[in-house]
Design a protein around this motif. Structure first.
Motif, mmCIF file in Angstrom:
data_model
loop_
_atom_site.group_PDB
_atom_site.id
_atom_site.type_symbol
_atom_site.label_atom_id
_atom_site.label_comp_id
_atom_site.label_asym_id
_atom_site.label_seq_id
_atom_site.Cartn_x
_atom_site.Cartn_y
_atom_site.Cartn_z
ATOM 1 N N VAL A 367 10.053 -8.704 -4.174
ATOM 2 C CA VAL A 367 8.912 -7.846 -4.530
ATOM 3 C C VAL A 367 7.933 -8.601 -5.411
ATOM 4 C CG1 VAL A 367 8.231 -5.816 -5.869
ATOM 5 C CG2 VAL A 367 10.128 -5.658 -4.253
ATOM 6 N N VAL A 368 8.438 -9.325 -6.402
ATOM 7 C CA VAL A 368 7.570 -10.076 -7.318
ATOM 8 C C VAL A 368 6.788 -11.146 -6.570
ATOM 9 C CG1 VAL A 368 7.556 -11.677 -9.262
ATOM 10 C CG2 VAL A 368 8.979 -9.622 -9.353
ATOM 11 N N GLU A 369 7.495 -11.909 -5.701
ATOM 12 C CA GLU A 369 6.829 -12.992 -4.966
ATOM 13 C C GLU A 369 5.745 -12.447 -4.037
ATOM 14 O OE1 GLU A 369 9.997 -14.974 -3.007
ATOM 15 O OE2 GLU A 369 10.608 -16.135 -4.768
ATOM 16 N N TYR A 402 6.077 -0.969 -3.927
ATOM 17 C CA TYR A 402 5.746 -2.095 -3.053
ATOM 18 C C TYR A 402 5.865 -1.684 -1.592
ATOM 19 C CZ TYR A 402 6.030 -6.382 -0.405
ATOM 20 O OH TYR A 402 5.820 -7.359 0.539
ATOM 21 N N ASN A 403 6.926 -0.959 -1.237
ATOM 22 C CA ASN A 403 7.125 -0.543 0.154
ATOM 23 C C ASN A 403 5.992 0.368 0.631
ATOM 24 O OD1 ASN A 403 9.545 -1.918 0.522
ATOM 25 N ND2 ASN A 403 10.779 -0.250 -0.299
ATOM 26 N N GLU A 404 5.498 1.244 -0.266
ATOM 27 C CA GLU A 404 4.371 2.115 0.087
ATOM 28 C C GLU A 404 3.117 1.283 0.332
ATOM 29 O OE1 GLU A 404 1.785 5.804 -1.879
ATOM 30 O OE2 GLU A 404 3.630 5.095 -2.849
ATOM 31 N N MET A 405 2.855 0.294 -0.555
ATOM 32 C CA MET A 405 1.696 -0.583 -0.414
ATOM 33 C C MET A 405 1.823 -1.441 0.850
ATOM 34 S SD MET A 405 0.252 -3.041 -3.458
ATOM 35 C CE MET A 405 1.854 -3.825 -3.657
ATOM 36 N N VAL A 408 0.890 0.562 3.997
ATOM 37 C CA VAL A 408 -0.559 0.800 4.105
ATOM 38 C C VAL A 408 -1.253 -0.449 4.629
ATOM 39 C CG1 VAL A 408 -2.680 1.236 2.798
ATOM 40 C CG2 VAL A 408 -0.607 2.572 2.314
ATOM 41 N N ILE A 409 -0.911 -1.596 4.046
ATOM 42 C CA ILE A 409 -1.546 -2.858 4.465
ATOM 43 C C ILE A 409 -1.203 -3.159 5.914
ATOM 44 C CG2 ILE A 409 -1.589 -5.351 4.070
ATOM 45 C CD1 ILE A 409 -1.072 -4.761 1.100
ATOM 46 N N MET A 410 0.069 -2.940 6.308
ATOM 47 C CA MET A 410 0.494 -3.225 7.683
ATOM 48 C C MET A 410 -0.258 -2.334 8.674
ATOM 49 S SD MET A 410 4.352 -3.276 9.296
ATOM 50 C CE MET A 410 4.633 -1.547 8.936
ATOM 51 N N THR A 411 -0.558 -1.090 8.291
ATOM 52 C CA THR A 411 -1.266 -0.164 9.183
ATOM 53 C C THR A 411 -2.734 -0.557 9.324
ATOM 54 O OG1 THR A 411 0.210 1.632 8.499
ATOM 55 C CG2 THR A 411 -1.853 2.254 9.586
ATOM 56 N N VAL A 412 -3.385 -0.899 8.208
ATOM 57 C CA VAL A 412 -4.815 -1.226 8.225
ATOM 58 C C VAL A 412 -5.054 -2.596 8.847
ATOM 59 C CG1 VAL A 412 -6.847 -1.642 6.787
ATOM 60 C CG2 VAL A 412 -5.295 0.246 6.238
ATOM 61 N N LYS A 413 -4.228 -3.570 8.508
ATOM 62 C CA LYS A 413 -4.421 -4.942 8.986
ATOM 63 C C LYS A 413 -3.495 -5.259 10.158
ATOM 64 C CE LYS A 413 -7.415 -6.494 5.925
ATOM 65 N NZ LYS A 413 -8.714 -7.098 6.290
ATOM 66 N N GLU A 414 -3.308 -4.313 11.032
ATOM 67 C CA GLU A 414 -2.339 -4.461 12.113
ATOM 68 C C GLU A 414 -2.571 -5.730 12.942
ATOM 69 O OE1 GLU A 414 -0.599 -1.847 15.880
ATOM 70 O OE2 GLU A 414 -2.200 -1.057 14.620
ATOM 71 N N GLY A 415 -3.816 -6.040 13.237
ATOM 72 C CA GLY A 415 -4.101 -7.192 14.082
ATOM 73 C C GLY A 415 -3.871 -8.528 13.395
ATOM 74 N N HIS A 416 -4.041 -8.587 12.077
ATOM 75 C CA HIS A 416 -3.917 -9.860 11.353
ATOM 76 C C HIS A 416 -2.785 -9.829 10.313
ATOM 77 C CE1 HIS A 416 -7.828 -10.893 13.063
ATOM 78 N NE2 HIS A 416 -8.267 -9.696 12.682
ATOM 79 N N PHE A 417 -1.879 -8.881 10.480
ATOM 80 C CA PHE A 417 -0.866 -8.694 9.439
ATOM 81 C C PHE A 417 0.079 -9.899 9.332
ATOM 82 C CE2 PHE A 417 3.299 -7.138 7.955
ATOM 83 C CZ PHE A 417 2.921 -6.642 6.717
ATOM 84 N N LYS A 418 0.479 -10.489 10.472
ATOM 85 C CA LYS A 418 1.423 -11.612 10.442
ATOM 86 C C LYS A 418 0.862 -12.808 9.681
ATOM 87 C CE LYS A 418 4.056 -10.548 14.634
ATOM 88 N NZ LYS A 418 4.480 -11.029 15.969
ATOM 89 N N GLU A 419 -0.468 -12.958 9.720
ATOM 90 C CA GLU A 419 -1.095 -14.088 9.037
ATOM 91 C C GLU A 419 -0.958 -13.978 7.514
ATOM 92 O OE1 GLU A 419 -5.101 -14.135 10.330
ATOM 93 O OE2 GLU A 419 -4.608 -14.362 12.471
ATOM 94 N N LEU A 420 -0.757 -12.772 7.010
ATOM 95 C CA LEU A 420 -0.631 -12.585 5.566
ATOM 96 C C LEU A 420 0.720 -13.091 5.041
ATOM 97 C CD1 LEU A 420 -2.146 -8.979 5.234
ATOM 98 C CD2 LEU A 420 -3.282 -11.172 4.813
ATOM 99 N N GLY A 421 1.731 -13.128 5.901
ATOM 100 C CA GLY A 421 3.045 -13.646 5.495
ATOM 101 C C GLY A 421 3.763 -12.801 4.475
ATOM 102 N N LEU A 422 3.590 -11.487 4.550
ATOM 103 C CA LEU A 422 4.255 -10.582 3.609
ATOM 104 C C LEU A 422 5.620 -10.149 4.166
ATOM 105 C CD1 LEU A 422 1.251 -8.283 2.586
ATOM 106 C CD2 LEU A 422 2.197 -10.244 1.339
ATOM 107 N N ASP A 423 6.581 -9.999 3.269
ATOM 108 C CA ASP A 423 7.925 -9.545 3.646
ATOM 109 C C ASP A 423 8.096 -8.081 3.286
ATOM 110 O OD1 ASP A 423 8.767 -12.121 4.530
ATOM 111 O OD2 ASP A 423 9.035 -12.713 2.428
ATOM 112 N N ALA A 424 8.970 -7.394 4.043
ATOM 113 C CA ALA A 424 9.180 -5.957 3.817
ATOM 114 C C ALA A 424 9.939 -5.693 2.523
ATOM 115 C CB ALA A 424 9.942 -5.347 4.988
ATOM 116 N N CYS A 425 10.806 -6.634 2.110
ATOM 117 C CA CYS A 425 11.593 -6.501 0.871
ATOM 118 C C CYS A 425 12.396 -5.201 0.848
ATOM 119 C CB CYS A 425 10.697 -6.575 -0.368
ATOM 120 S SG CYS A 425 9.886 -8.168 -0.578
ATOM 121 N N LEU A 426 13.171 -4.972 1.908
ATOM 122 C CA LEU A 426 14.026 -3.793 1.984
ATOM 123 C C LEU A 426 15.424 -4.127 1.475
ATOM 124 C CD1 LEU A 426 13.010 -2.431 5.517
ATOM 125 C CD2 LEU A 426 12.284 -1.573 3.272
ATOM 126 N N LEU A 427 15.944 -3.256 0.643
ATOM 127 C CA LEU A 427 17.293 -3.452 0.104
ATOM 128 C C LEU A 427 18.325 -3.467 1.226
ATOM 129 C CD1 LEU A 427 19.081 -3.675 -2.428
ATOM 130 C CD2 LEU A 427 19.207 -1.177 -2.449
#
Length: 727
Positions: A367-369, A402-405, A408-427
């Motif tokens: 989450v921090v990273e 973090y999961n809520e944020m 939201v980002i994954m829904t809005v940036k659906e086309g370019h989401f993979k380029e952001l390199g964000l992880d879901a960080c699910l327990l």
């Protein structure tokens, strides 16, 4: 002569009395055939040899107490697999739902076969070679196959103890040496070791500092001197524990069997106080009921039951052979089987309480990273501030926020989401990262302990526990070699034990070269599974179908003082052989379907990679299976075609301490009665070198003058109360 004997009756009565050979023999004074006129075998009497045989028969070592014996069996059956194999299988195969097939198979396969091995060892009072030579000489190869498998397993199992010894001594420092990546100097600049940075501190310490592993099994890389020294210490510990037999190993068991439980309870209490421990335990025991319908789950449960109890190795038989004949081995079998099961459950609770804590730590780190990545995107206007919910505070960001944020980002940036390199960080993802074996003990668990307060103390306790778990199992495994060999070949105990340990250390050097971990994997996967399955099936068949289940149940009734449940009759005769045959078939299919390979650590990639075994390694792998199974057909052929003696056709009659011991010599069938009844030495027939077919345990011999079901052959004249006199 007793007044009520038929001979005395004849002297005082005019009535005709018919006395049998059994009556005559039963009332004679003890004599030794080798020193009497009954000696027709031509053997010379050796006083020293006779004394040794008497000592062996009458003064066999015995456990100091029932507690010592139970602890020895628990120490042998409860091993490293309970700590690092069972929790993995539980997680992989449906969590709490996996306990159902495991418990069912423990009851219908594990308990009956464990009871069978305890019973034959206690009844016959010999190691595995002597036991199966006694029950069915043609299947005498079972004992030799067990010894070979014990040797193969002991070779690599002691290497694991060596690794634990290395970590144990490395734990006496703060911070723990695997808590941080090492810093190396690149010219005037200090940088983090690349391999460590790309993996993790604990992974780096395991593969590079401990094993200094090569990239493949083909790259030997020479001996790892640190591991060589640790292996020497491990074999020295085993040798010292075994050198006096159960007199020395029994005392060791008081500590090596009980200490792991103390550590597990301490870890459980400490683990439950850690943040996230409940998450791990809940994840562990949440049942996935659909998994119970998967045949693979049942196969893995059966294999775990089979190895958890140490069936087929000969260690169970060796330990029980030092018991008194009236010991309640049924109670012992039930007690040890369920202690083993509850130990596995306890270890699973400990492992997942600690891994739940570790998963929370890793999830917070994730989450921090990723929050830092999002802040960077916000500062560079890659992401709009409108995407961040108003209640989110980056200075105190929770996993929920973090999961809520993230969504939201994954829904809005659906086309370019993979380029952001964000992880879901699910327990849940962290908890689903299943690890077993060395990966659990030397990487995952050690990483979790670095976050403990007073981490060196817990590390010392953990690896001391592993050493004791391994030592208890090694004592049982080595007893599966030493007891039958010493019983059969009468070698000196101390000399053989020391020689065996030295030889095993020399051969075991292949496991402490830089590619040694790959050989450990090979031996662990292939040297025991199939040969031991065949061994246990043949053990079951030898007792239930050749010796006879009814006869065996009757002997158990005489030995225990009560008749075992009919449940055992049907499991021994039908259920267990069928289940074991299915398991063997599934194991063969699994070996054929799964590509023979191993996970190699590639230094340049700082990651594991699956590689296939080269041709020469495949030859070693196949040789291990063939060599471990070879005694089974070899001994059968040699005895089937009378190329070697099976000990079933030597008859001499010996009286010793009121009991009769029999040996069958090569006498004509018609001469046996005359041989016993003759009054003058000159009337005794000469031994004839005529061929006699083998008389199995259920066969009738011409010597059977009575229907009394005494002893192995059910002959009325056999008065020995202990089977060692018949071997």
């Amino acid at each position: 002569m007793p007044k009520n004997s038929k001979v005395t009756q004849r002297e005082h009565s005019s009535e005709h009395v018919t006395e049998s050979v059994a009556d005559l023999l039963a009332h004679q004074e003890p004599v030794d055939y080798k020193r009497s006129v009954l000696n027709v075998t031509g053997e010379t009497w050796d006083k020293q040899k006779e004394g040794d045989e008497d000592l062996d028969a009458e003064n066999r070592p015995a456990w100091n107490s029932k507690l010592q014996y139970i602890l020895a069996q628990i120490g042998y059956s409860v091993g490293l697999g309970n700590v690092w194999r069972f929790p993995y299988l539980c997680q992989k195969n449906g969590g709490g739902a996996y306990l159902v097939p495991y418990l069912v198979l423990l009851i219908i396969i594990g308990l009956p076969l464990f009871f069978l091995e305890l019973a034959v060892g206690q009844r016959i009072r010999r190691g595995s070679i002597g036991v199966w030579n006694y029950i069915c000489p043609r299947l005498g190869g079972i004992g030799y196959a067990s010894c070979l498998v014990c040797f193969f397993v002991g070779l690599y199992y002691n290497v694991i103890i060596g690794w634990s010894i290395f970590y144990f001594f490395k734990s006496f420092q703060y911070p723990l040496p695997w808590s941080e990546c090492p810093i190396v100097k690149n010219g005037s600049v200090a940088v983090v070791e690349t391999e460590c940075e790309r993996s993790s501190a604990t992974t780096y310490f395991w593969y590079r500092e401990t094993l200094d592993i090569s990239n493949s099994i083909s790259e030997s890389g020479g001996l790892n001197w640190k591991m060589t020294l640790c292996l020497l210490v491990a074999w020295s510990l085993v040798g010292l524990a075994m050198i006096k037999g159960i007199q020395s190993s029994g005392k060791v068991m008081y500590f090596s069997s009980l200490f792991p439980y103390l550590v597990l309870v301490c870890f459980l209490v400490r683990g439950l106080l850690l943040r996230g421990a409940v998450d791990g335990i809940m994840h562990m025991f949440t049942p996935k009921l659909d998994k119970m319908l998967d045949p693979q789950v049942w196969r893995e449960a059966a294999t775990q039951v089979f190895f958890a109890l140490g069936l087929g190795f000969g260690g169970v038989i060796a330990f029980s052979s030092y018991n008194k004949q009236d010991n309640n081995c049924h109670f012992d079998a039930t007690l040890v089987s369920f202690i083993n099961f509850f130990t596995s459950v306890l270890a699973t609770l400990v492992v997942f309480a600690v891994l739940g804590f570790k998963a929370n730590i890793m999830n917070e780190k994730c989450v921090v990273e990723n929050a830092e990545k999002i802040l960077g995107y916000l500062n560079t206007n890659v992401l709009s501030h409108d995407l961040i919910p108003p209640h989110v505070n980056f200075s105190h960001l929770t996993a929920k926020d973090y999961n809520e944020m993230y969504r939201v980002i994954m829904t809005v940036k659906e086309g370019h989401f993979k380029e952001l390199g964000l992880d879901a960080c699910l327990l849940e993802d962290e908890l689903n990262k299943s690890v077993q074996g060395t990966g659990l003990a030397f990487i995952a668990f050690t990483e979790a302990m670095t976050h403990f307060p007073a981490s060196p103390f817990w590390s010392v306790m953990f690896f001391l526990m592993l050493i004791n778990l391994g030592l208890g199992s090694m004592i049982g495994t080595m007893s599966g070699i030493t007891t039958p060999i010493i019983d059969t070949f009468k070698v000196r105990k101390e000399v053989f034990t020391v020689g065996c340990c030295i030889f095993a250390f020399i051969v075991g050097l292949i496991f402490v070269q830089r590619s040694g971990n790959y050989f450990v994997t090979m031996f662990d996967d292939y040297s025991a599974t199939l040969p031991l399955t065949v061994v246990v099936i043949l053990e079951n068949i030898a007792v239930a179908w050749i010796y006879g289940t009814k006869k065996f149940m009757q002997e158990l009734t005489e030995m225990l003082g009560f008749r075992p449940y009919q449940f055992y009759y049907y499991t021994w005769k039908y259920v267990s052989p069928i289940c074991m045959a299915v398991l063997m078939t599934a194991s063969i299919i699994q070996l054929g379907v799964s590509p023979p390979g191993y996970s190699a650590w590639i230094r340049e990639e700082a990651a594991e990679k699956f590689l296939f075994y080269p041709t020469w390694a495949m030859a070693i792998l196949i040789s291990l299976i063939i060599l471990a199974s070879l005694p089974l057909p070899l001994v059968f052929i040699l005895r089937q075609f009378h190329l070697v003696s099976d000990g079933s056709n030597a008859l001499s009659v010996t009286y010793k301490k009121g009991r009769m011991m029999k040996d069958i010599s090569n006498l004509e069938d018609n001469d046996e009665t005359r041989f016993i009844l003759s009054k003058v030495p000159s009337e005794t027939p000469s031994p004839m070198p005529t061929h006699r077919s083998y008389l199995g345990p259920g066969s009738n011999s011409p010597m059977e003058m009575s229907s009394a079901p005494n002893g192995r052959y059910g002959s009325g004249y056999l008065l020995a109360s202990t089977p060692e006199s018949e071997l």
